[in-house]
Motif scaffolding. Structure first.
Motif, PDB file in Angstrom:
ATOM      1  N   ALA A 204       0.764  -1.371   0.187  1.00 62.16           N
ATOM      2  CA  ALA A 204       0.018   0.045   0.225  1.00 62.16           C
ATOM      3  C   ALA A 204       1.106   1.270   0.129  1.00 62.16           C
ATOM      4  N   ALA A 205       1.932   1.113   0.854  1.00 59.39           N
ATOM      5  CA  ALA A 205       2.833   2.502   0.884  1.00 59.39           C
ATOM      6  C   ALA A 205       3.614   2.644  -0.579  1.00 59.39           C
ATOM      7  N   TYR A 206       4.013   1.590  -0.808  1.00 52.76           N
ATOM      8  CA  TYR A 206       4.754   1.835  -2.357  1.00 52.76           C
ATOM      9  C   TYR A 206       3.662   2.406  -3.485  1.00 52.76           C
ATOM     10  N   ALA A 207       2.430   1.713  -3.490  1.00 52.25           N
ATOM     11  CA  ALA A 207       1.655   2.159  -4.548  1.00 52.25           C
ATOM     12  C   ALA A 207       1.239   3.675  -4.689  1.00 52.25           C
TER      13      ALA A 207
ATOM     14  N   TYR B 149      11.019  -2.656   9.800  1.00 55.98           N
ATOM     15  CA  TYR B 149      11.605  -1.809   8.775  1.00 55.98           C
ATOM     16  C   TYR B 149      11.610  -2.503   7.320  1.00 55.98           C
ATOM     17  N   VAL B 150      11.473  -1.618   6.499  1.00 55.36           N
ATOM     18  CA  VAL B 150      11.933  -2.004   5.144  1.00 55.36           C
ATOM     19  C   VAL B 150      13.479  -1.484   4.897  1.00 55.36           C
TER      20      VAL B 150
ATOM     21  N   ALA C 148      11.000   6.537  -0.940  1.00 52.69           N
ATOM     22  CA  ALA C 148       9.725   6.410  -1.419  1.00 52.69           C
ATOM     23  C   ALA C 148       8.850   5.621  -0.447  1.00 52.69           C
ATOM     24  N   PHE C 149       9.268   4.429   0.044  1.00 51.28           N
ATOM     25  CA  PHE C 149       8.727   3.904   1.407  1.00 51.28           C
ATOM     26  C   PHE C 149       7.860   4.752   2.208  1.00 51.28           C
ATOM     27  N   ASN C 150       9.055   5.662   2.991  1.00 50.67           N
ATOM     28  CA  ASN C 150       8.841   6.611   3.800  1.00 50.67           C
ATOM     29  C   ASN C 150       7.831   7.794   3.393  1.00 50.67           C
ATOM     30  N   ARG C 151       7.849   8.161   2.150  1.00 53.02           N
ATOM     31  CA  ARG C 151       6.699   9.055   1.771  1.00 53.02           C
ATOM     32  C   ARG C 151       5.267   8.161   1.786  1.00 53.02           C
TER      33      ARG C 151
ATOM     34  N   GLY D 219      -5.566   6.756   7.066  1.00 49.66           N
ATOM     35  CA  GLY D 219      -6.294   5.673   7.959  1.00 49.66           C
ATOM     36  C   GLY D 219      -5.975   4.306   7.193  1.00 49.66           C
ATOM     37  N   GLU D 220      -5.275   4.333   6.144  1.00 45.97           N
ATOM     38  CA  GLU D 220      -5.208   2.635   5.592  1.00 45.97           C
ATOM     39  C   GLU D 220      -4.193   2.000   6.185  1.00 45.97           C
ATOM     40  N   LEU D 221      -3.249   2.532   6.962  1.00 45.26           N
ATOM     41  CA  LEU D 221      -2.325   1.696   7.888  1.00 45.26           C
ATOM     42  C   LEU D 221      -3.224   0.859   8.944  1.00 45.26           C
TER      43      LEU D 221
END
Length: 235
Positions: free
Chosen positions: A42-45, A195-196, A211-214, A223-225
């Motif tokens: 979800a984060a990377y998307a 962590y990634v 990118a993952f952090n953003r 709220g997705e997390l």
């Protein structure tokens, strides 16, 4: 004149994600799923990336990342040793790391000195708290996987194991081992961030971590997390 293809513009960049099977965080399948898989995907998307998860033994996944293969590992623990070879994201979850023994054999402890003479099952190549790894008061017995450590405790060959508590319960249930045979020894050893991570010698590592952090900030704020975590907690 510049040409523009809507199809190519819509295609996300692909990242390869490595991890050992570690339910409920990484559940092997076609495709793999799990708490960590869904959060990282979800984060990377949100940043225009697709991630392809490849389930491999942890020691192999870690070495491939450390040796500079163009990959990320999606559920790594931070350690002082690993910071010399890996770049880490911000933590996206925290694990409850616990000592687990047979019911009836629990005891109170406050410092590692209270574990004097005990044997604790650990998993090879996992990163544990540095104080835990360096303590001279007890013996660490290495196994290749959690299930082996569970059986060692059941058979009386070691006194206890150390593991993330949700993972331990899931593994017991999946292997038809009654969790009520075991008990957690309080207090917890640690709360460890997930962590990634990507190898410092990978030229794309910083891009992947940034990118993952953003993306993590976005799915946390919208709220997705929380929705993903609640889904697996309910499951």
């Amino acid at each position: 004149m510049l040409t523009f293809s809507p199809l190519s513009a819509a295609q996300n960049k692909l990242i390869i994600g490595l991890q050992n099977e570690w339910p409920p965080y990484i559940i092997d399948g076609t495709p793999p799923r799990g708490l960590s898989v869904d959060i990282v995907t979800a984060a990377y998307a949100t940043q225009g990336y697709d991630i392809e998860i490849q389930v491999k033994p942890w020691s192999r996944a870690l070495k491939e990342a450390e040796y500079g293969r163009d990959v990320v590992v999606i559920a790594a623990w931070y350690s002082e040793e690993r910071k010399h070879t890996l770049l880490f994201s911000e933590p996206y979850l925290y694990n409850e790391i616990s000592l687990i023994t047979l019911k009836g054999k629990q005891f109170e402890w406050g410092t590692y000195k209270d574990l004097a003479g005990k044997t604790v099952g650990v998993i090879k190549s996992y990163a544990y708290d540095d104080d835990f790894l360096q303590s001279p008061w007890f013996k660490r017995v290495e196994s290749t996987d959690l299930l082996s450590n569970i059986h060692l405790v059941m058979n009386g060959r070691i006194d206890m194991l150390i593991e993330e508590y949700r993972v331990a319960l899931w593994t017991m249930r999946q292997n038809k081992i009654a969790p009520n045979l075991f008990t957690k020894i309080y207090p917890n050893v640690a709360y460890s961030g997930l962590y990634v991570a990507s190898g410092q010698s990978n030229p794309n590592a910083q891009e992947y971590i940034d990118a993952f952090n953003r993306g993590l900030h976005l799915i946390r704020s919208n709220g997705e997390l929380d929705r993903i975590v609640k889904k697996y907690d309910n499951e």
